[in-house]
Structure formats: C-alpha cells, structure tokens
Enzyme design. Structure first.
Site, short mmCIF file in Angstrom:
data_model
loop_
_atom_site.label_atom_id
_atom_site.label_comp_id
_atom_site.label_asym_id
_atom_site.label_seq_id
_atom_site.Cartn_x
_atom_site.Cartn_y
_atom_site.Cartn_z
N ALA A 81 0.83 -1.21 0.00
CA ALA A 81 0.00 0.00 0.00
C ALA A 81 0.86 1.25 0.00
O ALA A 81 2.06 1.20 0.31
CB ALA A 81 -0.88 0.02 1.25
N SER A 123 -7.84 -0.25 7.82
CA SER A 123 -7.31 0.70 8.81
C SER A 123 -8.43 1.36 9.60
O SER A 123 -9.55 1.56 9.08
CB SER A 123 -6.55 1.79 8.05
OG SER A 123 -6.27 2.88 8.88
N TYR A 147 -6.48 8.44 2.03
CA TYR A 147 -6.01 7.12 2.50
C TYR A 147 -7.16 6.33 3.13
O TYR A 147 -7.42 5.18 2.77
CB TYR A 147 -4.88 7.33 3.52
CG TYR A 147 -4.41 6.07 4.19
CD1 TYR A 147 -3.43 5.28 3.61
CD2 TYR A 147 -4.94 5.67 5.43
CE1 TYR A 147 -2.99 4.11 4.23
CE2 TYR A 147 -4.51 4.52 6.05
CZ TYR A 147 -3.54 3.75 5.45
OH TYR A 147 -3.11 2.60 6.06
N ARG A 274 -1.38 19.24 16.63
CA ARG A 274 -1.27 19.10 15.17
C ARG A 274 -2.64 19.33 14.54
O ARG A 274 -3.63 18.80 15.05
CB ARG A 274 -0.77 17.69 14.88
CG ARG A 274 -0.02 17.51 13.63
CD ARG A 274 0.73 16.20 13.61
NE ARG A 274 -0.15 15.04 13.64
CZ ARG A 274 0.28 13.78 13.55
NH1 ARG A 274 1.58 13.54 13.43
NH2 ARG A 274 -0.54 12.77 13.58
N GLY A 276 -5.88 18.93 12.53
CA GLY A 276 -6.57 17.74 12.04
C GLY A 276 -6.41 16.54 12.96
O GLY A 276 -6.95 15.47 12.70
C1 UD1 Z 1 -2.66 9.26 11.76
C2 UD1 Z 1 -1.57 9.36 10.70
C3 UD1 Z 1 -1.24 10.80 10.36
C4 UD1 Z 1 -2.52 11.54 9.96
C5 UD1 Z 1 -3.58 11.40 11.07
C6 UD1 Z 1 -4.91 11.97 10.61
C7 UD1 Z 1 -0.02 7.53 10.82
C8 UD1 Z 1 1.28 7.03 11.37
N1 UD1 Z 1 -0.36 8.78 11.18
O1 UD1 Z 1 -2.18 9.86 12.92
O2 UD1 Z 1 -0.33 10.83 9.26
O3 UD1 Z 1 -2.24 12.90 9.75
O4 UD1 Z 1 -3.81 9.98 11.34
O5 UD1 Z 1 -5.82 11.90 11.63
O6 UD1 Z 1 -0.70 6.85 10.07
N2 UD1 Z 1 2.63 13.24 17.91
C9 UD1 Z 1 3.44 13.97 18.75
N3 UD1 Z 1 4.77 14.11 18.43
C10 UD1 Z 1 5.31 13.53 17.31
C11 UD1 Z 1 4.47 12.81 16.43
C12 UD1 Z 1 3.13 12.67 16.76
O7 UD1 Z 1 3.00 14.50 19.77
O8 UD1 Z 1 6.53 13.70 17.08
C13 UD1 Z 1 1.22 13.06 18.28
C14 UD1 Z 1 0.24 13.37 17.19
O9 UD1 Z 1 -0.03 14.76 17.15
C15 UD1 Z 1 -0.97 12.53 17.61
C16 UD1 Z 1 -0.34 11.30 18.29
O10 UD1 Z 1 1.01 11.68 18.58
O11 UD1 Z 1 -1.77 13.22 18.54
C17 UD1 Z 1 -0.33 10.08 17.42
O12 UD1 Z 1 0.23 10.43 16.15
P1 UD1 Z 1 0.43 9.38 14.95
O13 UD1 Z 1 1.34 8.30 15.41
O14 UD1 Z 1 0.81 10.14 13.73
O15 UD1 Z 1 -0.99 8.69 14.79
P2 UD1 Z 1 -2.41 9.37 14.40
O16 UD1 Z 1 -2.66 10.62 15.15
O17 UD1 Z 1 -3.41 8.29 14.58
#
Ligand code: UD1
Length: 311
Positions: A81, A123, A147, A274, A276
């Site tokens: 994917a 997913s 996605y 972040r 969204g």
């Molecule tokens: C997933 C997607 C992300 C997308 C989002 C949309 C993946 C790995 N990520 O994010 O690309 O934009 O859905 O809803 O598929 N965080 C931090 N510090 C960091 C990185 C992340 O605080 O350095 C936070 C993020 O803001 C979030 C949490 O950790 O609140 C989890 O982040 P992530 O692992 O990207 O997962 P999703 O939020 O589920």
C-alpha cells in the site's frame, strides 16, 4: 501447512507477517517493490527454504496475475500500500492507484486463479473522527483522508468480489501499530517510531498538544499473528474486524516508558496540537476475538521496551 502469497512482504507489517508464517511452518511467496519496504526486513525470511521473493510492482499490469497463477496460493495477504496518510493527501491520484486500483487487481487475480481466501490490510482511518468510543465495526464510516477513503473502498471491492465469486475475505482494520522495523523518516510517521529514534539519538521529542490524546497502540507482533490467523485458521467466514487492544494509551503514558528507559534524556518540547489531529481513538476488540479467535498478548509498555532494546 499452507502456501501464502504476501504483497508488501518487505514492509513493516508484511515482514513480521512473513516471519511468523515461516515460523509456523507455512510456505510463503513474498512480493514487494521496495517503494517503502526494505530489503533488510527480510534478512531472517530469506534464510528459509520455504520463502520465495519477487521484486515487482503489483500495481503494474499483469504482474500479480502472473505471480498468483504461478504460486497458486491457499490465501493471499494483501499488505502492499501507500502507507502514509500525509502522502495520500498530497497525491490522491497515486493513492488511488496504489490503494484502490491495486486492490482491484488483487481481487481479480484471486478470482481468475481461484484463490479461496483474501486477507486485507484495512485501517481505523475508515472511521475518521469517530464520536463514540470504543469504536465498533458498525460505527459510521467517515474517512477524513484519501487514505482512509481508499481503505474503505477497497474493503467494499474485496467483499463484493468475495460474495460474488465465493472467496473468503477478511478485512483487518489495524489501529495504531508499533514495533521494530517501522520507518520513523517523516514527521507524520507513527509517533512511537519517531520517539524511539529521537530518544536513541539523544534528541528531545516534541509533544503536540498536552499529551493527553489517546490511541489504541498495538504491537506489530500481535498484528502479524492476527494476519496469520485470518489467512490460515480453518472455517472462517468473510467479514471485517478491528485489530486493536481495546485499551486507550495516552501519549504521556508512552513518554513515561521511554523516560524510564532513558533517564538522562532531554526534556520533551511541547508544541501546538497538530492540525486535524483527533483526540481519542480506541477500538472494540470483541469482533476479532469472535471471528478469528484473536486476542492481543503484548502489553504496550512491554512492546515499547522491546522496541527500545531491539537491535
Ligand atoms: C494518523 C496518521 C497521520 C494523519 C492522522 C490523521 C499515521 C502514522 N499517522 O495519525 O499521518 O495525519 O492519522 O488523523 O498513520 N505526535 C506527537 N509528536 C510527534 C508525532 C506525533 O505529539 O513527534 C502526536 C500526534 O499529534 C498525535 C499522536 O502523537 O496526537 C499520534 O500520532 P500518529 O502516530 O501520527 O498517529 P495518528 O494521530 O493516529
């Protein structure tokens, strides 16, 4: 013992799935084009005489049909994917080709060569920002990225093919998967892979928001085992299931495990939430237990420590 064809075999989830299939005594044909997969993920697998590997792009015309026609597998596990939500937003056309059209090619190859079972990497992104927690499989489907939309469309295509042509289709809705071999390259990579790299290299991590956001983090070892079950357990019926733990883990919980393992680490930097970002995401694990007999075994803290001490 069964013969499985795995697309995306060199990827994060794919390579762990291949390793577990081989460990269980099955024969595996793997395919990957190394777009995001990595050759070194297959280091262990390639030592097995029961593993054959093909470097190929399954979205290219004729490739999959020829591979499936030659391998004649008992089941096809489709994990190849475009894996980055962010990339799907930047290039929705590529997302369509790799995450929808390629799935159609998988369904067609299974039909033409009479593959009895398909397992698909879906997913939690298909639910979008779900208002009710834990998220059950019958929750509204409201993807908020190309996605997520592609994963939902793929489920429908595969289940439609399954019902029409008598193929058992299992759609695995992974929540936030973590573990060894996950690529930390982009700021949008899974947060745990980013934390692991930064702590290891002695750099401060960034917490977006207050760190109280929660996710249903699940170890890749459990996810791979769920794939093995979906592909090989006898007598399964077509359906969908969340692959999750049913537990909420906050970012601060994750941080605490890292800090305990790296007591001298730099203090985290707090940044704005972040855009969204969703606050909470937790799945219901009941259906996977009922349909596949799958229950996760790796507690998050244990999985994190394993990742920290890997290699
Ligand atoms: C997933 C997607 C992300 C997308 C989002 C949309 C993946 C790995 N990520 O994010 O690309 O934009 O859905 O809803 O598929 N965080 C931090 N510090 C960091 C990185 C992340 O605080 O350095 C936070 C993020 O803001 C979030 C949490 O950790 O609140 C989890 O982040 P992530 O692992 O990207 O997962 P999703 O939020 O589920």
């Amino acid at each position: 013992m069964a013969h499985l064809l795995v697309t995306g075999a060199a990827g994060f989830i794919g390579s762990h799935t291949v390793d577990q299939l081989l460990h269980a005594g099955h024969t595996v044909t793997g395919v990957d084009n190394f777009r995001t997969g990595r050759r070194e993920n297959l280091t262990a697998a390639t030592t097995s005489p029961r593993f054959a590997f093909h470097e190929a792009d399954i979205a290219a015309p004729g490739v999959l049909s020829s591979l499936v026609g030659t391998a004649r597998p008992d089941a096809l596990i489709h994990l190849a994917a475009l894996v980055s939500v962010q990339e799907s937003i930047q290039d929705p056309d590529l997302n369509f080709r790799l995450n929808v059209h390629a799935t159609h090619l998988v369904a067609e190859a299974a039909r033409m060569h009479r593959v009895p079972r398909l397992v698909f990497a879906s997913s939690a992104a298909i639910y979008g920002d779900a208002p009710t927690q834990p998220i059950r499989e019958d929750a509204p489907k409201a993807p908020i990225s190309p996605y997520g939309a592609a994963k939902l469309a793929s489920e429908v295509l595969l289940l439609g093919h399954g019902a029409t042509y008598g193929i058992t289709v299992r759609c695995q809705r992974y929540f936030n998967v973590f573990g060894p071999r996950q690529d930390p390259a982009s700021p949008y990579s899974g947060v745990i892979s980013i934390f692991a790299r930064r702590f290891r290299e002695g750099n401060a991590v960034t917490i977006h928001g207050d760190g109280c956001q929660t996710r249903d983090f699940i170890s890749v070892h459990d996810v791979a085992r769920a794939n093995v079950l979906a592909a090989t357990a006898p007598g399964l019926r077509s359906g969908v299931a969340n692959i999750c733990t049913g537990h909420a883990t906050s970012l601060l919980d994750v941080l605490r495990v890292f800090q305990a393992e790296f007591p001298a680490a730099a203090a985290p930097v707090h940044g704005p939430a972040r855009s969204g970002d969703i606050l909470h995401s937790r799945g219901s694990a009941d259906e996977a237990l009922a349909a596949l007999g799958f229950a996760p075994r790796v507690p998050v803290a244990e999985g994190l420590r394993e990742l920290i001490h890997a290699r």
